[in-house]
Design a protein around this motif. Sequence first.
Motif, mmCIF file in Angstrom:
data_model
loop_
_atom_site.group_PDB
_atom_site.id
_atom_site.type_symbol
_atom_site.label_atom_id
_atom_site.label_comp_id
_atom_site.label_asym_id
_atom_site.label_seq_id
_atom_site.Cartn_x
_atom_site.Cartn_y
_atom_site.Cartn_z
ATOM 1 N N PHE A 218 0.860 -1.179 0.000
ATOM 2 C CA PHE A 218 0.000 0.000 0.000
ATOM 3 C C PHE A 218 0.895 1.226 0.000
ATOM 4 O O PHE A 218 1.629 1.469 0.965
ATOM 5 C CB PHE A 218 -0.856 0.042 1.266
ATOM 6 C CG PHE A 218 -2.027 -0.888 1.241
ATOM 7 C CD1 PHE A 218 -3.224 -0.485 0.670
ATOM 8 C CD2 PHE A 218 -1.944 -2.156 1.797
ATOM 9 C CE1 PHE A 218 -4.325 -1.339 0.639
ATOM 10 C CE2 PHE A 218 -3.027 -3.017 1.770
ATOM 11 C CZ PHE A 218 -4.218 -2.607 1.195
ATOM 12 N N LEU A 236 -2.897 4.385 -2.316
ATOM 13 C CA LEU A 236 -3.855 4.976 -1.363
ATOM 14 C C LEU A 236 -3.437 6.407 -1.083
ATOM 15 O O LEU A 236 -2.274 6.780 -1.287
ATOM 16 C CB LEU A 236 -3.942 4.159 -0.067
ATOM 17 C CG LEU A 236 -2.962 4.421 1.071
ATOM 18 C CD1 LEU A 236 -3.375 3.646 2.310
ATOM 19 C CD2 LEU A 236 -1.543 4.095 0.692
ATOM 20 N N ASP A 241 -3.517 5.319 5.934
ATOM 21 C CA ASP A 241 -3.269 3.889 6.192
ATOM 22 C C ASP A 241 -4.029 3.379 7.417
ATOM 23 O O ASP A 241 -4.538 2.250 7.414
ATOM 24 C CB ASP A 241 -1.773 3.644 6.393
ATOM 25 C CG ASP A 241 -0.959 4.139 5.202
ATOM 26 O OD1 ASP A 241 -0.478 3.317 4.415
ATOM 27 O OD2 ASP A 241 -0.837 5.381 5.056
ATOM 28 N N VAL A 297 -8.962 3.380 -1.607
ATOM 29 C CA VAL A 297 -8.776 1.948 -1.912
ATOM 30 C C VAL A 297 -10.159 1.315 -2.055
ATOM 31 O O VAL A 297 -11.022 1.524 -1.199
ATOM 32 C CB VAL A 297 -8.005 1.232 -0.767
ATOM 33 C CG1 VAL A 297 -7.827 -0.248 -1.082
ATOM 34 C CG2 VAL A 297 -6.667 1.910 -0.522
#
Length: 753
Positions: A218, A236, A241, A297
């Motif tokens: 990611f 992303l 996160d 995402v």
Amino acid sequence: MHLFATHFGTYEVGPDALGKPCLLPFRHDPNPSEMGFGYLALADHPQRVRTPMVRKSWLERGPLAGTGQLRGDDEFVEVGWDQAASLVADEVRRVSSTHGNQAIFGGSYGWASAGRFHHAQSQLKRLLNLAGGFTSSVNTYSYGAAGVLLPHVLGADYKDACDTSPSWNDIADHCDLLVAFGGFRLTNAQVEAGGTGSHSATEWLKRAQEKGVEFVIFSPVASDAPAGVNVRHIPLRPNTDAAVMLGMCHTLLTQGLLDRAFLRRCTVGFSELETYLTGEIDGVVKDAAWASSISGVPTDTIVAIAQNLHARPSLINVAWSLQRAQSGEHPFWSAIALACMAGHVGKAGCGFAFGLTAVNSVGQPVRRLKGPAFDQGRNPVDQYIPVARITELLENPGGTMDYDGQVLSLPDIRLVWWAGGNPFHHHQDLNRLRRAFHKPETIIVSEPMWTATAKMADIVLPSALPFERDDIAASSRDNWLIYSRRVMDPPVGVLSDHEFHCLVADQLGFRQQFDCGLTINEWLAKIYEGYRDRYPELPDFPSFRMRGFAALDEGEDAPAPADHFRRFTRDPVSAPLKTPSGRIEIGSKTIAAFGYDDMPGHPAWVPPAEWLGAPLATKHGLHLLSPQPAHRLHSQLEYGSVSQNAKHHGFERFSLSATDAASLGLRDGDLCELYNDRGRVIAALVVDAGLMQGVALLPTGSWYSPDADGIDQGGNPNTLTDIAPASTLSQATAPNSCLISVRLWRRIGQVTT
Ligand SMILES: Nc1nc2c(c(=O)[nH]1)N[C@H]1C(S)=C(S)[C@@H](COP(=O)(O)OP(=O)(O)OC[C@H]3O[C@@H](n4cnc5c(=O)[nH]c(N)nc54)[C@H](O)[C@@H]3O)O[C@H]1N2
Ligand SMILES: Nc1nc2c(c(=O)[nH]1)N[C@H]1C(S)=C(S)[C@@H](COP(=O)(O)OP(=O)(O)OC[C@H]3O[C@@H](n4cnc5c(=O)[nH]c(N)nc54)[C@H](O)[C@@H]3O)O[C@H]1N2
Ligand SMILES: [Mo]
């Protein structure tokens, strides 16, 4: 063998075709760093400081406070070492006796050089301690938010960045799915604090790939994903996160894919996270769709990866960069919670890791050398700041600051002495720092080069470069010990930090306590004998010096904390963690009780003030990330040939996505102005097809060089970043939460009037 040791590896010293000294790859290093090949060029570079220098107005009128003059645009005059040493000694004595030693800031942060003896900060701190002490700093720019959070969640033994990761051996053999937030910027693994004999991190990563570990990365940046098969990159939005991880936690919870037995046995506080995930606390359900709307995402992707994390032996790695952001504690805390829920924590090669490939050592299965360094002595002053609060310290004398459950008092700083670091490269909002640096009466900087920090000083003490002296290098994170031998003499007029500290110590009347009557060679022998006491298999000092290096036998030697962690997961009662509960704290009553608005007592999504979803994004619509530079170590080696060759017509390069470049009417190679309300920076555009739309990338380390209009022609991202901390808990640096705009400044070849 004639070797030279640096933070980016060890080099053999040889003559080049013209018979001049040059640095060559160390024959035992499988992947030497190119950074060293441009290093010796610094020796006689025009930016070298060649003699002690004093600001003219300071010399004429004395300490500057209150004159209204901004440091950094004034003339310097040369002085001899005797005069420099007495000016420094007099100033230390004056400030100490008039204001007390807490008025001296010696918390000087920076990477300085590899080597156990000539370590600039240790040298300075020993000197200042003998002079009655100084206000110091705690924690690091590297790992500031995690370093404060993790002792609450995992216990005091897990403060260090490198002690939580499973070994690469175990990852290769036992892990099936490695989900990495922030990915693997492999140029970072060229570096190791203290040096190394062998760059092996990328080999380890390849080996894990060959053994069939699947990688999911990611990151807003495609190049954070390693090449090869079985690698999937998922873009992303920066700083989101934690939301993705919490969306995964929600998936596991609602689909019943939980290791409830592990949660009960080894953790506390899960119920607090549960009420947060279900929305009981704030009415917002933290499901995958919620995470998708924040991060960009797709919902299905979040759900599928969560299911896989549970179903397969898995490891979650989080890059250190994620905690160099506002609310940067939460991706770390969320990753721990997610791994505990998924159910593989404690299994070989599985669970969670922080910073694989951030530096060479993380996850390395080698024996670690532990040995003595130059002793700093004891600091009689107990006042300190979290290291990234330097601007607030200077701006608010007599003020207070909340930090990790305490209220710190900020002393009135009259004298700053900086050695071995470059705050005018590494700190945030440099224009504001410059105004704050106007406050102290005197600033002393020990530096080999005319950095922006040296230019802010009143007294500049020119230090020898690392290749101009002998030292012993060893990282406490691997198995190599190097005798780093002088490649050339320093220019006449330049001394090592130790040598000029001896002159100052003489003036202050404690030379004998400072150098113990030992020569530098005697100090080196003493440090080496400290290693031999621990590792009797090492050769004697003359043989070591002759051979140039010693390496302990390799072989699995997990750091003690990682070993203990495995025992804890098997039997948390007999091997508890050093947390209040003895278990992993998914919810922390201690942190909740601090009552900080920006830091709840469990992992959460706390939006930064600056990210692509913030109100400010309508004004400055690009999220600036400032990763570590590939071609230099921070701001060191900026004038080495490798760093200079990576510039575009002398300008630092930054990247934008093809979509953003097109919509701004910009072309590859355009000189652009990056700006926000804090500053303006010039850099040359590289269009990067792998970069997410809305993201700009400008590496750290280029020198801050404001022109007459205050525009930084040097291309330092910290002209744009904010000093706002990760949170009140850690007060850590957070440069990766930063919004900017970009416009054309000049097109190369375009005629300007
Ligand atoms: N925007 C943004 N900013 C960041 C970061 C980020 O990710 N984004 N990362 C942060 C991180 S993790 C770090 S670690 C810092 C690094 O920031 P610094 O550690 O300040 O960076 P360096 O350039 O290594 O500074 C070391 C200085 O010491 C000098 N030096 C070398 N040898 C000697 C010596 O023997 N004696 C003396 N007196 N001086 C010597 C060098 O010339 C150099 O100027 O930057 C931080 N800043
Ligand atoms: N060549 C070289 N290597 C170095 C250094 C150097 O100066 N030069 N410095 C060393 C030091 S002191 C340190 S502390 C380490 C630091 O190591 P790291 O903190 O790991 O390094 P960074 O380069 O800051 O960031 C790594 C990647 O994180 C990604 N990233 C940034 N923000 C986000 C985000 O919000 N989400 C996600 N998913 N990804 C994000 C960026 O794309 C970047 O490529 O590096 C060390 N290695
Ligand atoms: Mo760092």
